[in-house]
Design an enzyme around this catalytic site. Structure first.
Site, mmCIF file in Angstrom:
data_model
loop_
_atom_site.group_PDB
_atom_site.id
_atom_site.type_symbol
_atom_site.label_atom_id
_atom_site.label_comp_id
_atom_site.label_asym_id
_atom_site.label_seq_id
_atom_site.Cartn_x
_atom_site.Cartn_y
_atom_site.Cartn_z
ATOM 1 N N VAL A 76 -10.572 -12.465 -5.019
ATOM 2 C CA VAL A 76 -9.335 -13.137 -5.535
ATOM 3 C C VAL A 76 -10.096 -13.018 -7.281
ATOM 4 O O VAL A 76 -11.583 -13.244 -7.822
ATOM 5 C CB VAL A 76 -10.115 -14.739 -4.832
ATOM 6 C CG1 VAL A 76 -9.340 -15.719 -6.413
ATOM 7 C CG2 VAL A 76 -9.074 -14.669 -3.869
ATOM 8 N N ALA A 121 -14.199 -14.567 -10.710
ATOM 9 C CA ALA A 121 -13.598 -14.071 -9.183
ATOM 10 C C ALA A 121 -14.488 -14.289 -7.787
ATOM 11 O O ALA A 121 -15.924 -14.149 -8.387
ATOM 12 C CB ALA A 121 -13.808 -12.010 -9.479
ATOM 13 N N LYS A 122 -13.864 -13.649 -7.315
ATOM 14 C CA LYS A 122 -14.983 -13.813 -5.896
ATOM 15 C C LYS A 122 -14.737 -12.491 -4.701
ATOM 16 O O LYS A 122 -13.272 -12.565 -4.869
ATOM 17 C CB LYS A 122 -14.942 -15.005 -4.996
ATOM 18 C CG LYS A 122 -16.162 -15.244 -5.069
ATOM 19 C CD LYS A 122 -17.447 -15.535 -5.344
ATOM 20 C CE LYS A 122 -18.763 -15.972 -4.696
ATOM 21 N NZ LYS A 122 -19.831 -16.465 -5.554
ATOM 22 N N GLY A 123 -15.492 -12.756 -3.795
ATOM 23 C CA GLY A 123 -15.134 -11.787 -2.731
ATOM 24 C C GLY A 123 -15.924 -12.111 -1.561
ATOM 25 O O GLY A 123 -16.708 -12.465 -2.098
#
Ligand code: NAD
Length: 432
Positions: A76, A121-123
């Protein structure tokens, strides 16, 4: 698996896609700050949801060759206005779209608060990494990297470690990405092993940075860290390093915990033997120089400094009235609910909010990316000196806003970040 298609005459509420407690917390914190600062409504609505979201399902072959598991992965990107996006990758069995989106939004405010040239962001991958063998973990990581390949890149989006991932996982991501483009691209991830261009001091940067901030907060409150007491929840990357650096100030660490148990010793725990035990056994359980307590009991112990450094949603309206620390130093992301925040503020507990408290990690990640793009490595002393300067600067900005506007430290930190992003959005304008 059954799927159901929503009838066309029923409109899709945008938030239904993200409707989880953690994303609700991130959104409501943002809305609270936005309202107090009088943020323009159009801007508010643009910042309320992530700009890009990828949800993938992919196969992971287990060591037993015939077993293939379908797993879910996410990446994201909250805001693409500030520069490339940046954020960790989490491997945990509860990862979902709302959680990853909340973490991405917090990354935006954190980077802006720290004046870093990144959006958030992040995953994440929904899997329990402790149940995977090393070859399984490697295959999972390489396939996930390929699934999100179009989203990441040194000028686009730069992942880093988070819960359940580490420098080795970053090395596999760097290798997979590099094989696709045909040459080594060290700067596609941060938090790598030093031999691949990892920054000296990145591994311990989040814990070290948190303690730089605890020292600032203690000075502000005229609390002497020598002889003070501390409790740490979580004994992974962040919690363990925070405990070690705090003990170096002469603070007594009276309790620590991890997923297996809590250990309490009012005389103070010995960090060297505790770390040796965890390196040998993998978890805290079985450590003999202290009594076992639960994670819930640990949070309510009498202490000067309480450090949640494990999971989200630990301090809520159910236990906030029984939290007895003077400084709540958040290493974890999202450990405190908004109801709890109000109770803590009323009780005069000084909060170092997550987007400030754990910003040391992304700051040294930024240093790593800068060093990689310039093909030049800094010394550990230089890294730590710059980290200290940037964190104490952000602490002072936050404290000043908090005192000037009569608001708590979390809202002040959020406002600092939101104001910077809003200004950048306005000057860039809207295309077309
Ligand atoms: P980690 O995987 O290295 O360690 C997590 C620790 O939490 C482990 O000791 C684990 O046993 C413990 N834990 C897990 N479930 C628990 C439970 N139910 N009760 C008590 N303890 C439990 O993860 P980490 O990198 O240290 O991350 C911890 C937190 O810090 C996360 O919220 C993460 O988002 C945040 N954070 C990490 C970094 C970083 O650089 N690693 C940076 C910023 C924020």
């Amino acid at each position: 698996m059954k799927t159901s298609i929503r009838p066309f005459d029923q409109p899709l509420e945008p938030r239904a896609e993200w409707d989880t407690p953690m994303f609700n917390l991130a959104q409501n914190q943002f809305l609270h700050a936005a309202e107090l600062m009088g943020l323009d409504e159009n801007l508010r609505d643009r910042l309320l949801f992530p700009q890009r979201t990828m949800l993938v399902s992919f196969p992971c072959r287990r060591d037993q060759y015939s077993e293939v598991e379908t797993v879910f992965g996410y990446r994201v990107q909250h805001i693409l206005t500030m520069g490339p996006t940046k954020g960790g990758i989490r491997y945990h069995e509860d990862v979902n779209l709302g959680e990853v989106s909340a973490l991405a939004m917090w990354m935006t405010w954190k980077c802006a608060l720290m004046h870093l040239p990144f959006g958030g962001a992040k995953g994440g991958v929904r899997i329990d990494p402790s149940k995977l063998s090393r070859p399984e973990l490697q295959r999972l990581t390489r396939r996930y990297t390929l699934e999100i390949f179009d989203m990441i890149g040194p000028d686009r989006d730069i992942p880093a470690p988070d819960m359940g991932t580490n420098a080795q996982v970053m090395a596999w991501i760097m290798d997979t990405y590099s094989l696709q483009v045909g040459h080594a691209v060290n700067e596609v991830v941060t938090g790598k092993p030093v031999v691949l261009g990892g920054a000296q001091g990145r591994e311990e940067a989040t814990g070290r940075g948190l303690i730089y901030l605890v020292k600032e907060a203690a000075d502000h409150l005229q609390l002497d860290l020598k002889g003070a007491t501390a409790v740490v929840q979580g004994f992974g990357n962040v919690g363990r390093n925070a405990a070690i650096y705090l003990a170096e100030h002469g603070t007594r660490i009276v309790a620590v915990s991890d997923v297996s148990t809590g250990i309490y010793n009012p005389r103070g725990l010995n960090m060297v033997s505790l770390v040796e035990h965890v390196e040998r056994e993998g978890v805290l359980k079985g450590y003999s120089d202290g009594e076992e307590i639960s994670n819930a009991e640990l949070l309510e112990l009498d202490c000067d400094i309480l450090i949640p450094a494990a999971l989200q949603n630990q301090i809520t309206e159910d236990n906030a009235a029984r939290i007895k620390c003077r400084i709540l130093a958040e290493g974890a992301n999202g450990p405190t609910s908004m109801e709890a925040d109000a109770i803590l503020a009323e009780r005069g507990i000084f909060v170092l909010p997550d987007i400030l408290g754990n910003a040391g990690g992304v700051t040294v990640s930024y240093f790593e990316w800068v060093q990689n793009t310039q093909e030049f490595a800094w010394s550990l002393e230089e890294t730590n000196e710059r980290l200290h300067r940037m964190l104490t600067g952000a602490f002072q900005r936050t404290l000043q806003r908090s005192q000037r506007d009569g608001i708590d430290m979390r809202t002040a930190a959020l406002m600092e970040g939101i104001a910077r992003v809003a200004e950048a959005k306005l000057v860039r304008g809207i295309f077309p």
